[in-house]
Scaffold this active site. Structure first.
Site, PDB file in Angstrom:
ATOM      1  N   GLU A   1      15.786 -28.063  -5.872  1.00 24.38           N
ATOM      2  CA  GLU A   1      15.498 -26.702  -5.435  1.00 24.38           C
ATOM      3  C   GLU A   1      16.690 -25.812  -5.788  1.00 24.38           C
ATOM      4  OE1 GLU A   1      12.523 -25.017  -2.092  1.00 24.38           O
ATOM      5  OE2 GLU A   1      13.041 -27.106  -2.135  1.00 24.38           O
TER       6      GLU A   1
ATOM      7  N   GLU B   1      18.457 -28.832   7.516  1.00 28.32           N
ATOM      8  CA  GLU B   1      17.257 -28.007   7.377  1.00 28.32           C
ATOM      9  C   GLU B   1      16.407 -28.087   8.639  1.00 28.32           C
ATOM     10  OE1 GLU B   1      14.879 -29.188   4.064  1.00 28.32           O
ATOM     11  OE2 GLU B   1      13.938 -27.209   3.924  1.00 28.32           O
TER      12      GLU B   1
HETATM   13  C1  BGC Z   1      13.447 -23.921   0.971  1.00 22.85           C
HETATM   14  C2  BGC Z   1      13.692 -22.923   2.034  1.00 22.85           C
HETATM   15  C3  BGC Z   1      12.844 -21.744   1.723  1.00 22.85           C
HETATM   16  C4  BGC Z   1      11.428 -22.245   1.824  1.00 22.85           C
HETATM   17  C5  BGC Z   1      10.351 -21.263   1.773  1.00 22.85           C
HETATM   18  C6  BGC Z   1      12.031 -24.374   1.098  1.00 22.85           C
HETATM   19  O1  BGC Z   1      11.674 -25.399   0.280  1.00 22.85           O
HETATM   20  O2  BGC Z   1      14.352 -24.957   0.972  1.00 22.85           O
HETATM   21  O3  BGC Z   1      14.849 -22.861   2.633  1.00 22.85           O
HETATM   22  O4  BGC Z   1      13.113 -20.564   2.358  1.00 22.85           O
HETATM   23  O5  BGC Z   1      11.171 -23.302   0.968  1.00 22.85           O
HETATM   24  O6  BGC Z   1       9.740 -21.417   2.929  1.00 22.85           O
END
Ligand code: BGC
Length: 949
Positions: free
Chosen positions: A505, A798
């Site tokens: 990501e 997270e």
């Molecule tokens: C990310 C987040 C992001 C989200 C969208 C995720 O996969 O890691 O932090 O804001 O996607 O909801």
């Protein structure tokens, strides 16, 4: 209103401080240009900033004078040949716009400043600082884009991870040169070397931008790196963000998974050597460079590198190397309209090193090395062995209970490096340099013996942002939490604010960025960092005006567009830069973009000025991401979108005022009122509770957690309503009551997600529930910050339970980052409420210190707290501790600023400042007494305040 008070206060300060002796010691220091110390810039009228110190209290700057000259010798009043500002009666010490002679490319500008104090005494001149102008016109680039297409290695051969090219050129420099500069950039990533030595210390250059629109270049002073005679210019390129794999494209099976901007990495560099007679020789990339592939067989940001040292070209960075086997570099056309600009932010660098804390042998003969800290970075490998020995390095944030490396949460990011030895008897050293990983553990295999202490060194990378915050208490959990926050910021502020550094990501997710931006300002100087990212945001804005989910915005997934709660970063981030640093230029430069976004909101509301249920059902996911990762019923995303609409209108009105756009100011003020009225009419019941019509959401399918149902009466709703001033002041206590009630009903636990967690504690504090805020903050039960700490975190996770000692990993392979700063946004409350540092005027020229003292005592509470914040106006300190009969506070107020200090006390009689009763103290003024605080108005200085309550 705020500004008026501020002026009155300053005036008062001037009068009551006037006769208190003269201060020749008003000294200007920490001189910066465009937020940086001695930078290269292509801003044609750069902004100058400095800080003041004085041994005297209540000191201000009544005037300043700046001199700018083309040489340090000319930096005197009669001979300053670029600018003499003359004496300017002003209190400004930051963002003073250069207004001298028009500057040209490559010009070096030396400057100094002096300030007059409150008594009209001039201080000494500061030390000399300088800045250098970059290349102001694209036409000054003689260099061409050059590279080597891996397809030349064999027709039809398709690489998943192609090799990375090497480039070289020998040049002849005449003797007697006086200055040499290298201007260099790449589409992809580059490392440039001169005579075998890397130029500069930067990493992952030239950074990530929308390469179709702009690319940044670096400038290096290489005067001491070149010599007369033959010099060798070499460069290694990699695919990086330009041509490598990005984000989750692979995971979601996007038709395009790499090479989002272009396929072949390209270099553009020119070395300019200047001679005493003023003439310059330029050596630029062109078709006469030679190119080859070599040892770097694979090189990808996310997937890692493979390096076969046996394939090195010995001596390729030295003169006389036989490059006849090399090919001619291929010249690639430029993209018309693509800007080539100076990198505006502090560079990404290696910001620290870590050593192996412990190592364990695995049954398969590999070793697990524990670096003791989760971080983002790379490593340096030092090994000795036989040619062909293959060392494999895998990286992970966690181990399974049996000691195995856990990599499922990296998803499709391979995060593996391989080094094949050449067999050098003196040992070999290698650093994977066009890749980084988020990790604490390394699995190393292929060694002939157990790793020695020097085998692996951890190299921490990140944007080199000056540290400005410290936060320390007598509570070990809180101290660890603060360390976790700092590390998480450090691990994710890598050229852009990323969501996480480990899995596939690493994107500039907009909600993550905006919920955390204010927190970030307390830890590091993020002024120039956000100046850069604001450009990325504006470049990524959709034609309809919406800001994206992430910036930069490659097409990772067809359905990725925008989302309420995310897109507002386009307003919130520049606004925060304005509030924290007093920056109005960022507002002006983005005004059209921001206005366009507001038009979009207006249009999207169909003239109703709010968003009714299911307005955003056309998005994917429906309604956008909403209060992502919250618990229980979902706060209607459209209601939150409406809140944000009002909040953005307010920020726009204030920013319009700051740049003198009075029509816009009026328009946005009215807009804010209209939105509030419309949304409250719709979403608020007569008893003040938030309500929603759940019917339009149907069974919730397609919405994030929509199956759980929707409810407007949630912690997230009230926390945001309070934080964003959605309801009138008289309704605030009721909002606070609902919020407190909801918490109690939920066993005193938070249920908020990405959008609700940041405002939660500030909202409790704002409505008189500071004690509840403390209880949440200090809790160690799920879900809470303390719960992560109790479960061994060294960074912010997270999810609150990304890992638990009882259940291990529950969310692996889906979404389980151990280095994700969103929930670290509690940092805003730690500095803003617990320590109580709140800016009242942009750039902390006037601020408040209003500490909230933990009402409970004990070893699991906070009894002592010390927070330092080096603001753009100078260092602020707020420290408090409980004593046997009250509170002891230590406060520092920078020169040229004023503060309202709120001392917990029931009357002025209880308060002693520096050993003197508050009312009798000559240096301060008692302003008022309210809500358990005695309010003091103070000017600069350090104060020890005792309150006997
Ligand atoms: C990310 C987040 C992001 C989200 C969208 C995720 O996969 O890691 O932090 O804001 O996607 O909801």
């Amino acid at each position: 209103m705020k500004t008026l008070r501020y002026f009155v206060a300053a005036l008062l300060l001037l009068t009551f401080g006037l006769n208190r002796g003269s201060a020749q010691n008003l000294v200007a220091n920490y001189l910066r240009t465009e937020y940086k110390v001695s930078p290269v810039t292509d801003v044609v009228a750069p902004r100058l900033s400095w800080e003041l110190t004085s041994p005297e209290r209540n000191q201000i700057q009544s005037a300043y004078q700046i001199l700018v000259a083309s040489s340090p010798e000319k930096l005197t009043e009669p001979s300053a040949d670029l600018w003499n500002s003359e004496k300017v009666n002003s209190r400004a010490t930051a963002q003073v716009v250069y207004a001298g002679k028009t500057l040209t490319s490559r010009q070096i500008c030396y400057w100094k400043v002096r300030s007059w104090d409150k008594a009209g005494q001039p201080g000494a001149w500061s030390e000399v600082a300088h800045w250098e102008m970059g290349l102001l016109d694209k036409n000054e680039w003689r260099a061409q884009w050059i590279g080597l297409d891996p397809d030349t290695l064999g027709k039809g051969k398709i690489y998943q991870l192609p090799p990375a090219p090497y480039l070289r050129k020998e040049i002849k420099v005449k003797p007697g040169f006086r200055k040499a500069r290298l201007y260099v950039t790449a589409l992809g990533l580059y490392e440039f070397s001169l005579n075998g030595t890397k130029t500069g210390n930067d990493f992952l250059t030239p950074g990530w931008t929308d390469y179709d629109r702009r690319v940044y270049y670096q400038t290096y002073d290489v005067t001491s790196q070149i010599k007369s005679g033959t010099n060798v210019l070499t460069s290694q390129l990699s695919y990086g963000w330009y041509a490598g794999y990005l984000g989750y494209a692979l995971l979601v099976k996007n038709p395009v998974v790499r090479a989002f901007y272009g396929k072949v990495p390209l270099l553009k560099a020119q070395l300019e050597v200047e001679y005493p007679d003023g003439h310059t020789e330029t050596f630029a990339t062109d078709k006469n460079w030679k190119a080859s592939f070599g040892a770097l067989l694979e090189s990808d940001l996310m997937h890692g590198e493979t390096y076969d040292a046996r394939l090195e070209w010995p001596g390729w960075q030295k003169s006389g190397f036989d490059d006849r086997k090399w090919q001619k570099a291929e010249v690639y056309p430029d993209r018309p309209g693509r800007l080539v600009q100076t990198y505006p932010a502090p560079p990404v660098q290696i910001t620290g090193t870590l050593t192996v804390q412990s190592q364990t042998r695995r049954p398969d003969g590999s070793y697990i090395l524990d670096m003791g800290q989760n971080f983002a970075g790379t490593i340096r490998l030092r090994v000795q062995g036989k040619a062909g020995d293959t060392i494999r390095l895998r990286y992970g944030e966690k181990l399974f209970p049996d000691g195995q490396l856990m990599t499922e949460n990296l998803r499709m990011a391979r995060a593996t490096d391989t080094y094949i030895l050449k067999g050098d008897k003196n040992g070999e050293e290698w650093m994977p340099k066009f890749t980084y990983k988020g990790f604490q553990y390394i699995e190393i295999s292929g060694l002939r013996a157990a790793p020695a202490p020097e085998t692996i060194e951890g190299l921490v990378i990140g944007s080199e942002l000056p540290r400005v915050g410290t936060f320390e208490t007598d509570n070990a959990m809180v101290n660890q939490l603060y360390s976790n926050i700092e590390w998480t910021q450090r691990s994710n502020y890598i050229d852009i604010p990323t969501d996480c550094p480990q899995r596939d990501e690493r994107m500039g997710w907009t909600a993550d960025a905006h919920v955390y931006v204010k927190s970030a300002t307390f830890n590091r100087d993020v002024s120039a960092f956000f100046t850069k990212w604001t450009v990325d945001l504006n470049d990524a804005q959709y034609e309809n005006g919406a800001y994206p989910l992430y910036a930069p915005r490659p097409n990772l997934r067809k359905t990725d567009t925008y989302s309420p709660g995310w897109m507002e970063a386009g307003i919130i981030c520049p606004y925060q830069v304005y509030r924290s640093y007093g920056d109005t230029r960022l507002i002006r430069e983005g005004w059209v973009n921001m206005g366009h976004f507001m038009d979009f909101l207006e249009k999207r509301s169909n003239g109703t000025y709010f968003f009714t249920e299911a307005t955003f059902k056309d998005l994917s996911p429906k309604g956008g991401f909403g209060d992502w990762l919250s618990f229980g019923k979902k706060t209607p995303p459209d209601m939150l979108a409406s809140f944000y609409f009002a909040y953005c209108a307010d920020m726009m009105a204030e920013m319009a005022g700051a740049i003198g756009e009075s029509d816009d100011q009026k328009r946005f003020q009215e807009m804010g009122q209209k939105v509030r009225k419309a949304l409250l009419d719709h979403y608020q019941a007569s008893n003040g509770r938030f309500k929603t019509d759940t019917l339009p959401y149907g069974d919730g399918a397609g919405y994030v957690d929509g199956k759980l149902g929707f409810m407007a009466h949630t912690q997230t709703a009230y926390a945001n309503a309070i934080y964003m001033d959605i309801v009138p002041p008289k309704s605030m206590p009721q909002m606070g009551k609902y919020l407190a009630e909801l918490l109690r009903q939920n066993d005193g636990k938070l249920a908020t997600g990405f959008l609700g967690t940041k405002p939660l504690l500030p909202a409790l504090s704002a409505t008189g529930h500071s004690g509840l805020a403390y209880d949440l903050f200090l809790s160690t039960e799920f879900p809470s910050w303390g719960f992560e700490v109790a479960n061994g975190s060294t960074t912010i996770w997270e999810r609150w339970d990304s890992y638990t000692k009882e259940d291990g990993f529950r969310y692996n392979a889906a979404m389980n980052s151990f280095n994700h700063y969103s929930f670290g946004a509690v940092c805003e409350w730690m500095f803003g409420n617990a320590a109580g540092i709140q800016e009242l005027a942009p750039g902390y020229r006037h601020f408040r210190i209003r500490p909230e003292i933990d009402p409970k005592s004990g070893s699991d509470r906070i009894n002592r707290l010390r927070a330092g914040y080096h603001s753009v106006s100078g260092p602020i300190l707020s420290a408090w501790q409980k004593t046997s009969d009250g509170i002891l506070m230590n406060v520092s107020v920078p020169v040229n600023t004023t503060a309202e200090v709120f001392v917990p006390a029931d009357s002025a009689g209880q308060v002693v400042v520096d050993g003197q009763e508050a009312l009798a103290s000559p240096d301060i003024r008692v302003e008022s007494q309210a809500n358990g605080y005695l309010v003091l108005f103070v000017g600069s200085g350090n104060y020890e305040i005792v309150s006997k309550r």
